[in-house]
Design a protein around this motif. Sequence first.
Motif, PDB file in Angstrom:
ATOM      1  N   ALA A 135     -23.833  12.015 -27.916  1.00 56.37           N
ATOM      2  CA  ALA A 135     -24.851  12.450 -26.968  1.00 56.37           C
ATOM      3  C   ALA A 135     -25.339  11.246 -26.172  1.00 56.37           C
ATOM      4  O   ALA A 135     -25.450  10.148 -26.710  1.00 56.37           O
ATOM      5  N   VAL A 136     -25.583  11.452 -24.861  1.00 53.97           N
ATOM      6  CA  VAL A 136     -26.107  10.371 -24.024  1.00 53.97           C
ATOM      7  C   VAL A 136     -27.296  10.870 -23.214  1.00 53.97           C
ATOM      8  O   VAL A 136     -27.420  12.063 -22.928  1.00 53.97           O
ATOM      9  N   GLU A 137     -28.146   9.944 -22.850  1.00 58.15           N
ATOM     10  CA  GLU A 137     -29.256  10.266 -21.948  1.00 58.15           C
ATOM     11  C   GLU A 137     -28.689  10.387 -20.529  1.00 58.15           C
ATOM     12  O   GLU A 137     -27.747   9.675 -20.164  1.00 58.15           O
ATOM     13  N   GLY A 138     -29.281  11.269 -19.738  1.00 61.99           N
ATOM     14  CA  GLY A 138     -28.800  11.481 -18.369  1.00 61.99           C
ATOM     15  C   GLY A 138     -28.808  10.215 -17.532  1.00 61.99           C
ATOM     16  O   GLY A 138     -27.956  10.002 -16.688  1.00 61.99           O
ATOM     17  N   ASN A 139     -29.801   9.357 -17.766  1.00 59.47           N
ATOM     18  CA  ASN A 139     -29.915   8.160 -16.915  1.00 59.47           C
ATOM     19  C   ASN A 139     -29.236   6.923 -17.509  1.00 59.47           C
ATOM     20  O   ASN A 139     -29.460   5.817 -17.038  1.00 59.47           O
ATOM     21  N   THR A 140     -28.429   7.120 -18.552  1.00 61.07           N
ATOM     22  CA  THR A 140     -27.703   5.966 -19.103  1.00 61.07           C
ATOM     23  C   THR A 140     -26.458   5.703 -18.275  1.00 61.07           C
ATOM     24  O   THR A 140     -25.657   6.602 -18.025  1.00 61.07           O
ATOM     25  N   LEU A 141     -26.306   4.453 -17.847  1.00 61.19           N
ATOM     26  CA  LEU A 141     -25.113   4.082 -17.087  1.00 61.19           C
ATOM     27  C   LEU A 141     -23.939   3.944 -18.038  1.00 61.19           C
ATOM     28  O   LEU A 141     -24.099   3.569 -19.205  1.00 61.19           O
ATOM     29  N   LEU A 142     -22.745   4.225 -17.519  1.00 61.99           N
ATOM     30  CA  LEU A 142     -21.541   4.097 -18.342  1.00 61.99           C
ATOM     31  C   LEU A 142     -21.444   2.681 -18.925  1.00 61.99           C
ATOM     32  O   LEU A 142     -21.095   2.477 -20.088  1.00 61.99           O
ATOM     33  N   VAL A 195     -30.718  -1.176 -14.853  1.00 65.30           N
ATOM     34  CA  VAL A 195     -30.828   0.172 -15.415  1.00 65.30           C
ATOM     35  C   VAL A 195     -31.404   1.143 -14.396  1.00 65.30           C
ATOM     36  O   VAL A 195     -31.960   0.743 -13.378  1.00 65.30           O
ATOM     37  N   LEU A 196     -31.263   2.425 -14.702  1.00 63.71           N
ATOM     38  CA  LEU A 196     -31.913   3.453 -13.900  1.00 63.71           C
ATOM     39  C   LEU A 196     -33.294   3.670 -14.512  1.00 63.71           C
ATOM     40  O   LEU A 196     -33.407   4.143 -15.637  1.00 63.71           O
ATOM     41  N   PRO A 197     -34.365   3.298 -13.795  1.00 62.40           N
ATOM     42  CA  PRO A 197     -35.687   3.231 -14.411  1.00 62.40           C
ATOM     43  C   PRO A 197     -36.350   4.586 -14.650  1.00 62.40           C
ATOM     44  O   PRO A 197     -37.409   4.631 -15.269  1.00 62.40           O
ATOM     45  N   ILE A 198     -35.771   5.660 -14.136  1.00 60.07           N
ATOM     46  CA  ILE A 198     -36.404   6.968 -14.360  1.00 60.07           C
ATOM     47  C   ILE A 198     -35.422   7.919 -15.040  1.00 60.07           C
ATOM     48  O   ILE A 198     -34.216   7.748 -14.956  1.00 60.07           O
ATOM     49  N   ASP A 199     -35.979   8.900 -15.710  1.00 59.56           N
ATOM     50  CA  ASP A 199     -35.144   9.925 -16.332  1.00 59.56           C
ATOM     51  C   ASP A 199     -34.952  11.062 -15.325  1.00 59.56           C
ATOM     52  O   ASP A 199     -35.810  11.297 -14.486  1.00 59.56           O
ATOM     53  N   PHE A 200     -33.802  11.718 -15.405  1.00 56.27           N
ATOM     54  CA  PHE A 200     -33.574  12.868 -14.531  1.00 56.27           C
ATOM     55  C   PHE A 200     -32.626  13.840 -15.213  1.00 56.27           C
ATOM     56  O   PHE A 200     -31.968  13.495 -16.187  1.00 56.27           O
ATOM     57  N   GLU A 201     -32.602  15.051 -14.678  1.00 57.00           N
ATOM     58  CA  GLU A 201     -31.648  16.037 -15.195  1.00 57.00           C
ATOM     59  C   GLU A 201     -30.324  15.848 -14.468  1.00 57.00           C
ATOM     60  O   GLU A 201     -30.295  15.345 -13.344  1.00 57.00           O
TER      61      GLU A 201
END
Lengths: 159, 299
Positions: free
Chosen positions: A17-24, B11-17
């Motif tokens: 499972a990964v977080e949506g905002n995690t970069l590859l 990093v991407l500083p915010i969470d999103f769907e």
Amino acid sequence: MSYKIKFKLNGKEIETAVEGNTLLLDFLREQLHVTGVKYACGIGECGACTVLIDGKPALSCLTLAVEVDGKEVKTVEGVDNIFSQKLVDEAGVQCGYCTPGFVMLFEYLPKYSPNLNMSEEDLKKYFSGNVCRCTGYVNIIKAAKLSLEELKNKSKPND
Amino acid sequence: MKITNVVNTRVLPIDFEYYKPKTVNEAIQLLTQIPDSVILAGGLDLLIWIKMGQLKPRALIDIKEIKELNQVSVINDKIEIGAAVRIIDLEKSEIIRKKIPLLWEVAKEFSSIQVRTMTTIGGNISSASPASDIATALLSLDTELEIMGPNGIRKVRFGDFYLGFRKTVLAKGEILTKIIIKEKSENEGFGYKRVARIYDDIAKVIVATRIKLDSKGYAEKVAVSLGSVAPKVVRSPSVENYLLNKKLNEELIMEASYKVVDDISPIDDIRSTAEYRRKVSPVLVKRALIEALKGVYLA
């Protein structure tokens, strides 16, 4: 938000499972401890984070981990090409930080130019998206040239 | 991962769907229903904007693998390119090389290999950068865009697509689906020139040209478009009108090329100065027009 993904990394099936905002890039380095892939500029200028996704070069610093669901990812750990050895032989490596990116892009070369006919100028253009701050590129391009020659000789049918 | 109040490229500083619809209609539905949702294609602009805190979307709608957006087809004398077709696929396409040589030339020289394999043609033009080589070329060609949205399909002339810097006519819920370009005809030649600091850099000035001669050798059509010299990519009617219906030669082209300064409004920025751009634009226009003229005779 968390997403389930299933993909192949260097031939090995991975389900996690990964977080949506995690970069590859971070997913590979931090979660899977595959550290051959490097972070440098983060904006697609330098090529240090290059991996192959379904055989095509991609910048892992500008790809979401969730995007590789169902795909095949290759990093320098899963690659054994002639160019790596030539880089060592020709002193195309100094600090080594950019090297995995160069090796990964070379891996794509036979697909990009199947006849393997590339002049020195073509090779310079081909690697223009990979930045090296130590070597001055001369030995890297030389190593690429020699690798191509060897690949060509190998692909020639024996008579 | 959560790091706030830090502007960086790490990093991407915010969470999103994240959504990956299978069809354009599904994508339109998601875009319409979810407030602050944005389209993700190649991601080369979008993810950098999010990293830099310039954009804080609630959801990303990933459209780059929708099948209908990934096709190149020939319909009569027109080539329809799906918006998610990558630049490297244009470079490798025989259809593009033969039928739209100007676009092929631009695709082949476009940034680096990695960027070419990731960038989609639709993403590149809808991010509405005035420094887009692709947009500069499309502006010189007969280009039309197909846009799909909650109210159906509409078509827009490429010349009407941009409203200004980073602004297009795309409304909320609308997706650019096709780039439709007329194929090269006989007696037509093209030119493409750019100056940049290094080979794969974003350009300081871009020029694309197209010349069509009639059977008597007079200029029936002249198109000159420029990038990086105004808030959006622009045409140069002053140069075009000067040459139209005339027998072209190098001297006349040289005279005409100076008129380009009337149609551009360059600025000083990170890549260059307004003064330099004003001086180099006529030179590139001249060279690109000569290249186009030679192209007509070679064809």
